[in-house]
Write a protein that holds these residues in place. Structure first.
Motif, PDB file in Angstrom:
ATOM      1  N   LEU A 120      10.116  91.033   1.466  1.00 21.36           N
ATOM      2  CA  LEU A 120      10.757  91.389   2.596  1.00 21.36           C
ATOM      3  C   LEU A 120      12.254  91.615   2.629  1.00 21.36           C
ATOM      4  CD1 LEU A 120      10.625  92.369   5.466  1.00 21.36           C
ATOM      5  CD2 LEU A 120      11.725  89.935   6.135  1.00 21.36           C
ATOM      6  N   HIS A 121      12.711  89.933   1.806  1.00 21.17           N
ATOM      7  CA  HIS A 121      14.134  90.046   1.156  1.00 21.17           C
ATOM      8  C   HIS A 121      14.466  90.930   0.226  1.00 21.17           C
ATOM      9  CE1 HIS A 121      14.207  85.993   3.280  1.00 21.17           C
ATOM     10  NE2 HIS A 121      13.863  86.772   4.047  1.00 21.17           N
ATOM     11  N   ALA A 122      13.460  91.072  -0.867  1.00 21.80           N
ATOM     12  CA  ALA A 122      13.723  91.558  -2.017  1.00 21.80           C
ATOM     13  C   ALA A 122      13.532  93.742  -1.856  1.00 21.80           C
ATOM     14  CB  ALA A 122      12.710  91.592  -3.114  1.00 21.80           C
ATOM     15  N   PHE A 123      12.566  93.743  -1.260  1.00 22.58           N
ATOM     16  CA  PHE A 123      12.043  94.788  -1.521  1.00 22.58           C
ATOM     17  C   PHE A 123      12.094  96.064   0.466  1.00 22.58           C
ATOM     18  CE2 PHE A 123       8.167  92.198  -3.251  1.00 22.58           C
ATOM     19  CZ  PHE A 123       9.233  92.187  -4.804  1.00 22.58           C
ATOM     20  N   VAL A 124      13.008  95.201   0.642  1.00 23.17           N
ATOM     21  CA  VAL A 124      12.612  96.248   2.081  1.00 23.17           C
ATOM     22  C   VAL A 124      14.128  97.209   1.445  1.00 23.17           C
ATOM     23  CG1 VAL A 124      14.567  95.902   4.572  1.00 23.17           C
ATOM     24  CG2 VAL A 124      12.666  94.643   4.034  1.00 23.17           C
ATOM     25  N   ARG A 125      14.264  98.328   1.484  1.00 18.97           N
ATOM     26  CA  ARG A 125      15.133  99.046   1.530  1.00 18.97           C
ATOM     27  C   ARG A 125      15.604  99.938   3.145  1.00 18.97           C
ATOM     28  NH1 ARG A 125      15.052  96.998  -2.336  1.00 18.97           N
ATOM     29  NH2 ARG A 125      14.276  97.860  -4.258  1.00 18.97           N
ATOM     30  N   PHE A 126      16.701  99.071   2.764  1.00 22.49           N
ATOM     31  CA  PHE A 126      17.671 100.061   4.804  1.00 22.49           C
ATOM     32  C   PHE A 126      18.337 102.037   4.285  1.00 22.49           C
ATOM     33  CE2 PHE A 126      17.790  95.623   5.693  1.00 22.49           C
ATOM     34  CZ  PHE A 126      17.589  95.178   7.279  1.00 22.49           C
ATOM     35  N   PRO A 143       4.001  94.329   5.632  1.00 18.00           N
ATOM     36  CA  PRO A 143       4.103  92.935   4.959  1.00 18.00           C
ATOM     37  C   PRO A 143       2.538  92.041   5.304  1.00 18.00           C
ATOM     38  CG  PRO A 143       4.860  92.549   7.249  1.00 18.00           C
ATOM     39  CD  PRO A 143       5.041  93.666   6.673  1.00 18.00           C
ATOM     40  N   ALA A 144       2.372  91.390   4.351  1.00 22.20           N
ATOM     41  CA  ALA A 144       1.044  91.199   4.113  1.00 22.20           C
ATOM     42  C   ALA A 144       0.299  90.380   5.419  1.00 22.20           C
ATOM     43  CB  ALA A 144       0.199  90.460   3.780  1.00 22.20           C
ATOM     44  N   HIS A 145       1.907  88.900   6.106  1.00 23.39           N
ATOM     45  CA  HIS A 145       0.902  88.409   7.038  1.00 23.39           C
ATOM     46  C   HIS A 145       2.642  88.141   7.475  1.00 23.39           C
ATOM     47  CE1 HIS A 145      -1.492  86.595   4.521  1.00 23.39           C
ATOM     48  NE2 HIS A 145      -0.969  85.874   3.744  1.00 23.39           N
ATOM     49  N   ASP A 146       2.433  87.917   9.118  1.00 25.29           N
ATOM     50  CA  ASP A 146       3.216  88.203  10.393  1.00 25.29           C
ATOM     51  C   ASP A 146       4.655  86.974  10.059  1.00 25.29           C
ATOM     52  OD1 ASP A 146       1.435  88.708  11.566  1.00 25.29           O
ATOM     53  OD2 ASP A 146       0.590  87.717  12.393  1.00 25.29           O
ATOM     54  N   ILE A 147       4.923  87.332   9.117  1.00 22.28           N
ATOM     55  CA  ILE A 147       6.549  86.606   8.571  1.00 22.28           C
ATOM     56  C   ILE A 147       7.852  87.350   9.323  1.00 22.28           C
ATOM     57  CG2 ILE A 147       5.579  85.633   6.642  1.00 22.28           C
ATOM     58  CD1 ILE A 147       7.713  89.111   5.943  1.00 22.28           C
ATOM     59  N   LEU A 148       7.989  89.021   9.924  1.00 25.78           N
ATOM     60  CA  LEU A 148       8.926  89.790   9.964  1.00 25.78           C
ATOM     61  C   LEU A 148       9.508  89.295  11.120  1.00 25.78           C
ATOM     62  CD1 LEU A 148      10.042  92.135  10.059  1.00 25.78           C
ATOM     63  CD2 LEU A 148       8.949  93.447  11.806  1.00 25.78           C
ATOM     64  N   HIS A 149       9.474  88.932  12.411  1.00 25.74           N
ATOM     65  CA  HIS A 149      10.765  87.692  13.046  1.00 25.74           C
ATOM     66  C   HIS A 149      10.956  86.431  12.999  1.00 25.74           C
ATOM     67  CE1 HIS A 149      11.231  86.207  17.163  1.00 25.74           C
ATOM     68  NE2 HIS A 149      11.842  86.845  16.642  1.00 25.74           N
ATOM     69  N   SER A 150      10.506  85.939  11.449  1.00 28.39           N
ATOM     70  CA  SER A 150      11.110  84.008  11.264  1.00 28.39           C
ATOM     71  C   SER A 150      11.929  85.115  10.062  1.00 28.39           C
ATOM     72  CB  SER A 150      10.072  83.176  10.974  1.00 28.39           C
ATOM     73  OG  SER A 150       9.327  84.131  10.122  1.00 28.39           O
ATOM     74  N   LEU A 227       6.815  92.394  -8.516  1.00 28.83           N
ATOM     75  CA  LEU A 227       6.437  93.703  -7.345  1.00 28.83           C
ATOM     76  C   LEU A 227       4.817  93.735  -7.485  1.00 28.83           C
ATOM     77  CD1 LEU A 227       8.451  95.663  -6.366  1.00 28.83           C
ATOM     78  CD2 LEU A 227       8.597  97.174  -8.932  1.00 28.83           C
ATOM     79  N   PRO A 228       4.572  93.543  -6.524  1.00 33.10           N
ATOM     80  CA  PRO A 228       3.020  94.082  -6.030  1.00 33.10           C
ATOM     81  C   PRO A 228       2.935  95.617  -5.763  1.00 33.10           C
ATOM     82  CG  PRO A 228       3.170  92.392  -5.224  1.00 33.10           C
ATOM     83  CD  PRO A 228       4.592  92.558  -5.244  1.00 33.10           C
ATOM     84  N   MET A 229       1.570  96.594  -6.462  1.00 32.90           N
ATOM     85  CA  MET A 229       1.613  97.834  -6.325  1.00 32.90           C
ATOM     86  C   MET A 229       2.131  98.123  -4.687  1.00 32.90           C
ATOM     87  SD  MET A 229      -0.728  98.479  -9.324  1.00 32.90           S
ATOM     88  CE  MET A 229      -1.145 100.365  -9.101  1.00 32.90           C
ATOM     89  N   ARG A 230       1.535  97.097  -4.060  1.00 41.25           N
ATOM     90  CA  ARG A 230       1.435  97.533  -2.299  1.00 41.25           C
ATOM     91  C   ARG A 230       2.444  97.732  -1.967  1.00 41.25           C
ATOM     92  NH1 ARG A 230       1.896  92.985   0.647  1.00 41.25           N
ATOM     93  NH2 ARG A 230       1.940  91.321  -0.218  1.00 41.25           N
ATOM     94  N   PHE A 231       3.937  97.384  -2.555  1.00 41.70           N
ATOM     95  CA  PHE A 231       5.146  97.642  -2.639  1.00 41.70           C
ATOM     96  C   PHE A 231       5.440  98.736  -2.642  1.00 41.70           C
ATOM     97  CE2 PHE A 231       4.813  92.984  -1.791  1.00 41.70           C
ATOM     98  CZ  PHE A 231       5.333  93.395  -0.517  1.00 41.70           C
ATOM     99  N   TRP A 232       5.084  99.592  -4.161  1.00 45.82           N
ATOM    100  CA  TRP A 232       5.930 100.695  -4.405  1.00 45.82           C
ATOM    101  C   TRP A 232       5.742 101.858  -3.376  1.00 45.82           C
ATOM    102  CZ3 TRP A 232       2.843 101.548  -9.742  1.00 45.82           C
ATOM    103  CH2 TRP A 232       3.199  99.621 -10.967  1.00 45.82           C
ATOM    104  N   LYS A 233       4.804 102.202  -2.994  1.00 48.99           N
ATOM    105  CA  LYS A 233       4.335 104.003  -2.022  1.00 48.99           C
ATOM    106  C   LYS A 233       5.860 103.268  -0.903  1.00 48.99           C
ATOM    107  CE  LYS A 233       1.699 101.155   1.558  1.00 48.99           C
ATOM    108  NZ  LYS A 233       0.136 101.697   2.718  1.00 48.99           N
ATOM    109  N   ASN A 234       6.691 102.112  -0.758  1.00 47.63           N
ATOM    110  CA  ASN A 234       7.659 101.872   0.451  1.00 47.63           C
ATOM    111  C   ASN A 234       9.048 102.088  -0.538  1.00 47.63           C
ATOM    112  OD1 ASN A 234       6.014 102.483   2.490  1.00 47.63           O
ATOM    113  ND2 ASN A 234       5.370 100.396   2.631  1.00 47.63           N
TER     114      ASN A 234
END
Length: 280
Positions: A120-126, A143-150, A227-234
């Protein structure tokens, strides 16, 4: 079999688990719904209605560990936590150690949570938004897990008093400059805003990324590990990565230069120039 549903909330699960534990209900006799899907083999046996006689002393550190592991999405999400709680409450503290089969799975889940927070910290693009009453920056993440809030608290100290929003397919967070607001069901308007935001600087970023990409040092396996491929599209640069990899495999690894750099003429250094460089 007792079937329970905590609505994927740790506090609700904690109350249910404490109630079951007070009656010493064995973990094999309890099933929790996961991701809103009930256990097909669970019956409708009712849980105990009154507090039981067993009083367990649960270390605070264990509850913190279970809360972190509860962010993991997967099979036996809540049942595994109750099994760990049961064993520790009955004196078996090896249930949280990596050398134990159950503890190993618990620690694996916690590592996955930590890794997903890093993603989340590395691949979020504001993306900057026009000045107005809404957020100054928006981002879309999956995200693959419920980590957004924390994990999104990471951005509070880095974005100053700016208002920002991160939307996901499940939940969303909005920082209004003073407090972080978490919505377990991300509003549709948040999702649309984040997914349809137009970055006016995207072309500049893509030009920069394509020029700093070094084909001579490309290792696709290592790259996809970080950099997992699942993040490339975003990611804005995600559309460039497959093409850059193909170019590297078809010859650019040998010269290590982008075509725009390789084609430029260089400056010839004479013997006098070389001497001056060595003896300034």
């Amino acid at each position: 079999m007792i079937h329970l549903d905590c609505d994927d909330l740790f506090d609700t699960w904690r109350q249910q688990a404490r109630w079951l534990l007070s009656h010493e209900v064995d973990p094999s006799l309890v099933s929790w719904a996961s991701e809103g899907v009930a256990d097909l083999f669970a019956s409708d046996d009712a849980p105990p209605e009154t507090q039981g006689p067993f009083q367990a002393r649960i270390p605070r550190t264990l509850l913190d560990t279970l809360e972190r592991a509860a962010r993991y999405r997967g099979d036996q999400r809540w049942s595994l936590l109750y099994e760990v709680l049961w064993r520790v409450s009955h004196g078996d503290r090896s249930a949280v150690l990596a050398g134990d089969k159950l503890g190993s799975e618990l620690q694996r889940r916690i590592k996955q949570i930590q890794r997903e927070s890093h993603h989340l910290h590395a691949f979020v693009r504001f993306v900057a938004m026009p000045e107005g009453e809404g957020p100054h920056y928006v981002a879309w993440h999956e995200p693959a897990h419920d980590i957004l809030h924390s994990a999104s608290e990471h951005f509070i100290g880095r974005m100053g008093r700016r208002r920002w929003l991160i939307a996901t397919p499940r939940d969303g967070v909005y920082y209004d400059g003073e407090r972080l607001i978490h919505q377990r069901r991300c509003p549709i308007e948040w999702q649309q805003l984040a997914q349809n935001a137009d970055d006016p600087h995207s072309d500049m970023w893509l030009t920069y990324y394509s020029h700093i990409f070094n084909p001579a040092r490309l290792n696709p396996t290592v790259m996809q590990g970080h950099l997992p491929m699942r993040f490339w599209k975003n990611l804005p640069e995600g559309a460039l990565i497959p093409g850059l990899i193909i170019q590297a495999r078809t010859g650019k690894q040998q010269d290590g230069q982008a075509s725009g750099i390789k084609g430029r003429g260089g400056k010839r250094i004479t013997l006098g120039d070389a001497e001056r460089l060595q003896n300034p």
